[in-house]
Scaffold this motif. Structure first.
Motif, PDB file in Angstrom:
ATOM      1  N   PRO A 142     126.098  26.042 161.708  1.00 32.70           N
ATOM      2  CA  PRO A 142     124.956  26.335 160.681  1.00 32.70           C
ATOM      3  C   PRO A 142     125.192  25.864 159.552  1.00 32.70           C
ATOM      4  O   PRO A 142     126.081  25.318 158.941  1.00 32.70           O
ATOM      5  N   ILE A 143     123.827  25.787 158.568  1.00 30.90           N
ATOM      6  CA  ILE A 143     123.981  25.569 157.026  1.00 30.90           C
ATOM      7  C   ILE A 143     124.444  26.628 156.546  1.00 30.90           C
ATOM      8  O   ILE A 143     123.556  27.681 156.609  1.00 30.90           O
ATOM      9  N   MET A 144     125.363  26.666 155.665  1.00 35.75           N
ATOM     10  CA  MET A 144     125.745  27.904 154.896  1.00 35.75           C
ATOM     11  C   MET A 144     125.556  27.805 153.311  1.00 35.75           C
ATOM     12  O   MET A 144     125.858  26.647 152.831  1.00 35.75           O
ATOM     13  N   LEU A 145     125.016  28.661 152.743  1.00 34.79           N
ATOM     14  CA  LEU A 145     124.738  28.757 151.372  1.00 34.79           C
ATOM     15  C   LEU A 145     125.725  30.057 150.840  1.00 34.79           C
ATOM     16  O   LEU A 145     125.510  30.943 151.412  1.00 34.79           O
ATOM     17  N   ALA A 146     126.432  29.798 149.992  1.00 36.13           N
ATOM     18  CA  ALA A 146     126.870  30.954 149.038  1.00 36.13           C
ATOM     19  C   ALA A 146     126.271  31.379 147.939  1.00 36.13           C
ATOM     20  O   ALA A 146     125.831  30.515 147.054  1.00 36.13           O
ATOM     21  N   ILE A 147     126.345  32.763 147.610  1.00 38.55           N
ATOM     22  CA  ILE A 147     125.658  33.303 146.442  1.00 38.55           C
ATOM     23  C   ILE A 147     126.703  34.375 145.711  1.00 38.55           C
ATOM     24  O   ILE A 147     126.779  35.353 146.277  1.00 38.55           O
ATOM     25  N   ALA A 148     127.425  33.789 144.822  1.00 37.29           N
ATOM     26  CA  ALA A 148     128.342  34.778 144.267  1.00 37.29           C
ATOM     27  C   ALA A 148     128.122  35.250 142.983  1.00 37.29           C
ATOM     28  O   ALA A 148     127.255  34.713 142.262  1.00 37.29           O
ATOM     29  N   GLY A 149     128.699  36.212 142.581  1.00 37.30           N
ATOM     30  CA  GLY A 149     128.517  36.816 141.351  1.00 37.30           C
ATOM     31  C   GLY A 149     128.967  38.408 141.210  1.00 37.30           C
ATOM     32  O   GLY A 149     129.344  38.753 142.443  1.00 37.30           O
ATOM     33  N   ASP A 150     128.960  38.763 140.120  1.00 34.44           N
ATOM     34  CA  ASP A 150     129.555  40.185 140.010  1.00 34.44           C
ATOM     35  C   ASP A 150     128.707  41.033 140.453  1.00 34.44           C
ATOM     36  O   ASP A 150     127.449  40.765 141.038  1.00 34.44           O
ATOM     37  N   SER A 151     129.067  42.416 140.487  1.00 29.92           N
ATOM     38  CA  SER A 151     128.431  43.557 141.135  1.00 29.92           C
ATOM     39  C   SER A 151     126.731  43.474 140.265  1.00 29.92           C
ATOM     40  O   SER A 151     126.910  43.431 139.112  1.00 29.92           O
ATOM     41  N   ALA A 152     125.733  43.742 140.962  1.00 38.67           N
ATOM     42  CA  ALA A 152     124.553  43.767 140.435  1.00 38.67           C
ATOM     43  C   ALA A 152     124.065  42.451 139.547  1.00 38.67           C
ATOM     44  O   ALA A 152     123.366  42.994 138.456  1.00 38.67           O
ATOM     45  N   SER A 153     124.354  41.474 139.793  1.00 35.81           N
ATOM     46  CA  SER A 153     124.067  40.179 139.257  1.00 35.81           C
ATOM     47  C   SER A 153     122.715  39.537 140.099  1.00 35.81           C
ATOM     48  O   SER A 153     122.237  38.814 139.465  1.00 35.81           O
ATOM     49  N   GLY A 154     122.189  40.421 141.004  1.00 35.36           N
ATOM     50  CA  GLY A 154     120.702  39.953 141.495  1.00 35.36           C
ATOM     51  C   GLY A 154     121.108  38.984 142.881  1.00 35.36           C
ATOM     52  O   GLY A 154     120.204  38.433 143.184  1.00 35.36           O
ATOM     53  N   LYS A 155     122.350  39.016 143.338  1.00 35.77           N
ATOM     54  CA  LYS A 155     122.607  38.617 144.626  1.00 35.77           C
ATOM     55  C   LYS A 155     121.599  38.862 145.937  1.00 35.77           C
ATOM     56  O   LYS A 155     121.090  37.930 146.355  1.00 35.77           O
ATOM     57  N   ILE A 170     123.068  30.355 157.289  1.00 36.57           N
ATOM     58  CA  ILE A 170     123.765  31.483 156.773  1.00 36.57           C
ATOM     59  C   ILE A 170     123.695  31.630 155.377  1.00 36.57           C
ATOM     60  O   ILE A 170     124.181  30.798 154.680  1.00 36.57           O
ATOM     61  N   VAL A 171     123.359  32.828 154.795  1.00 40.74           N
ATOM     62  CA  VAL A 171     123.480  33.051 153.270  1.00 40.74           C
ATOM     63  C   VAL A 171     124.628  34.032 153.135  1.00 40.74           C
ATOM     64  O   VAL A 171     124.530  35.126 153.793  1.00 40.74           O
ATOM     65  N   ILE A 172     125.632  33.675 152.591  1.00 46.01           N
ATOM     66  CA  ILE A 172     126.788  34.758 152.207  1.00 46.01           C
ATOM     67  C   ILE A 172     126.883  34.872 150.747  1.00 46.01           C
ATOM     68  O   ILE A 172     126.877  34.315 149.885  1.00 46.01           O
ATOM     69  N   GLU A 173     126.562  36.357 150.381  1.00 43.29           N
ATOM     70  CA  GLU A 173     126.501  36.952 149.128  1.00 43.29           C
ATOM     71  C   GLU A 173     127.744  37.702 148.748  1.00 43.29           C
ATOM     72  O   GLU A 173     128.305  38.497 149.850  1.00 43.29           O
ATOM     73  N   GLY A 174     128.208  37.877 147.490  1.00 38.74           N
ATOM     74  CA  GLY A 174     129.347  38.882 147.386  1.00 38.74           C
ATOM     75  C   GLY A 174     130.109  38.541 146.238  1.00 38.74           C
ATOM     76  O   GLY A 174     129.817  37.425 145.603  1.00 38.74           O
ATOM     77  N   LEU A 175     131.158  39.235 146.216  1.00 36.69           N
ATOM     78  CA  LEU A 175     132.110  38.966 144.785  1.00 36.69           C
ATOM     79  C   LEU A 175     132.790  37.507 144.998  1.00 36.69           C
ATOM     80  O   LEU A 175     133.143  37.059 143.934  1.00 36.69           O
TER      81      LEU A 175
END
Lengths: 318, 318
Positions: free
Chosen positions: B22-35, B122-127
């Motif tokens: 799969p093609i994987m994208l990470a979206i990282a950021g603090d809590s409530a940053s718009g992920k 796959i989009v992986i979002e989180g801290l």
């Protein structure tokens, strides 16, 4: 990872490539076939800091309520995440931790998972550890527990009424419901095991399921077993003896018989002799064969043979 | 598997060795940053049959009750099974399913895990998705969301009071408690991202957090971005422009500015132009930039840039 690669990976680790891998033993068998009892002696003998035991019956896909709507029992592969079980076995066999699902047998609910860290030895017990070529490739030795159905029924009623809150009628109805899936999916694993263990009364002696049980340990020539021929001989009149047989599938096996009436002196002597073949400095554990606070000779020798394989596999791997 | 091997494995799959990954994208950021908002547009644009999104904040080691006794917040690595998160990212990146733990934000309890099957994207979002070299090696493109703290505070209060049952005072106290761990463990991931996204009001124009937000998209030369210079130019007086900058660490980046006052016509035209650079037959999705039923131009273009990277990575991989 295909099963062959898993096997190659294990062999490669054994040659000093990569991190040290745990030694893995599978104990497969139907519900209430004695898996936990057999495992307990191994864990006590090696100590919980060296060995992890894990039950792979927690990979249920559905909880008890959901299963009521479904046409199969927990013995059906579709009722379990067997692909995830295979994946976790591979990870453990490479020394990686896993986050194992948890099924609560009391409530019938799936709960928060627990982390399992591999130790030097891992015993995997459950309904499906020998299910696939890939899962089998993860193990150094594999065991199938094969008690007569009459014995298993007695054990299951005793356990499920005392520990899981069922009535005897419910347990017997459940056994009947599970029978076709047991035949189709659980028992075929018997032919994949290196060792098949049967605890049973000896009918020819008029014994029944309540009497002390004898053990028959089928040793397939798929892994290097201890040399028993020089220790017990082939005299079937002896309380312990070895017998060359054709198994159900016509293939040759050695059957070690340990009758319940074998004296404690004799079973202890055999244990010592098998242990000595390993040529290790540690003394033979006193924990083998313990059940309800008493020592059972056939159980002790069966556990010792498994312990022999764990220690031997570790020596090959190191 | 070390991070380098993970990278090699991905490259090897791209050359037709082994199953399609799969093609994987990470979206990282603090809590409530718009992920979640950013992710939603991507999932809607590609369709849930092609893309899986997954939040890796469920790898909490402790539930809410247990955390009360502990000296750290969920932003501390020791409060999470980050080794299992890394393992699961690797498995997904090789096209294998996982059994993902589940944290219930309403009750604060850890619940039964769910199976996640990889899809084409796959989009992986989180801290913590950019936490380690190994976790980063699993991704084709990585994003860090970096709103000003004033904006994030507004978003967090709005969400946690409406959806998670907290009072405003509780949310603000929680933010304060988390601040040292946010600084120590979350924000350092910013420097590991290929793309840093900041939605913010333009102070020089007297805007505040309640106004429509502008986007600044930092594009690091670590992956091949669309050619924007020919599309928007470097005139800072324009509502959309590109600016060559030194980032916080002194390293060069391109900063794409999309001001909130850019006209819908202009943002749509830019979207079309970026999409055309991909030379794909599918039309540009109408789902980008939607928030509360309305289209937001800066959000649409930000999402389109991520979509561009997903499609482009897939083409490289196939």
């Amino acid at each position: 990872m295909p099963d062959k690669q898993q096997t190659i990976h294990r062999a490669s680790s054994d040659m000093g490539n990569g991190p040290k891998r745990p030694i893995m033993l599978a104990i497969a068998g139907d519900s209430a076939s004695g898996k936990t009892t057999l495992t307990k002696g191994l864990v006590n003998a090696l100590g919980p800091e060296r060995i992890t035991s894990m039950c792979v019956d927690d990979y249920h896909r559905y909880d008890r309520t959901e299963r009521k709507e479904l046409p199969f029992t927990p013995l059906h592969p579709d009722c379990n995440h067997l692909d995830i079980m295979e994946q976790h076995l591979q990870l453990l066999s490479r020394g990686e931790p896993i986050l194992k699902p948890v099924y609560n047998h009391s409530t019938g609910e799936l709960e928060r998972p627990v982390k399992v860290e591999p130790r030097e030895f891992i015993v995997i017990e459950g309904l499906f550890p020998l299910w696939s070529r890939l899962s089998r490739a993860c193990f150094d030795a594999t065991v199938y527990l094969d008690p007569p159905e009459s014995v298993r029924r007695t054990w299951k009623v005793a356990r499920d009424t005392s520990k899981r809150g069922y009535t005897e009628e419910q347990v017997l109805a459940d056994l009947e419901k599970r029978e076709p899936e047991s035949e189709a999916f659980i028992r075929p694993q018997r032919r994949c095991a290196d060792i098949v263990v049967r605890f049973s009364p000896i009918e020819e002696r008029g014994e029944s399921t309540g009497d002390p049980l004898s053990a028959t340990v089928l040793l397939r020539p798929t892994i290097p077993h201890p040399d028993l021929l020089s220790l017990v001989g082939e005299q079937t009149s002896e309380a312990m003896h070895l017998k060359l047989l054709r198994d159900e599938d016509g293939k040759p096996v050695d059957a070690l018989h340990i009758h319940s009436y074998a004296s404690e002196e004799a079973t202890r002597k055999l244990e010592e002799a098998i242990w000595n073949q390993l040529d290790v400095s540690e003394p033979l554990s006193e924990e083998l064969g313990m059940i309800d606070g008493k020592r059972d000779g056939p159980l002790a020798i069966t556990q010792l043979i498994l312990l022999y394989h764990l220690v031997q596999a570790e020596r090959r791997a190191s």
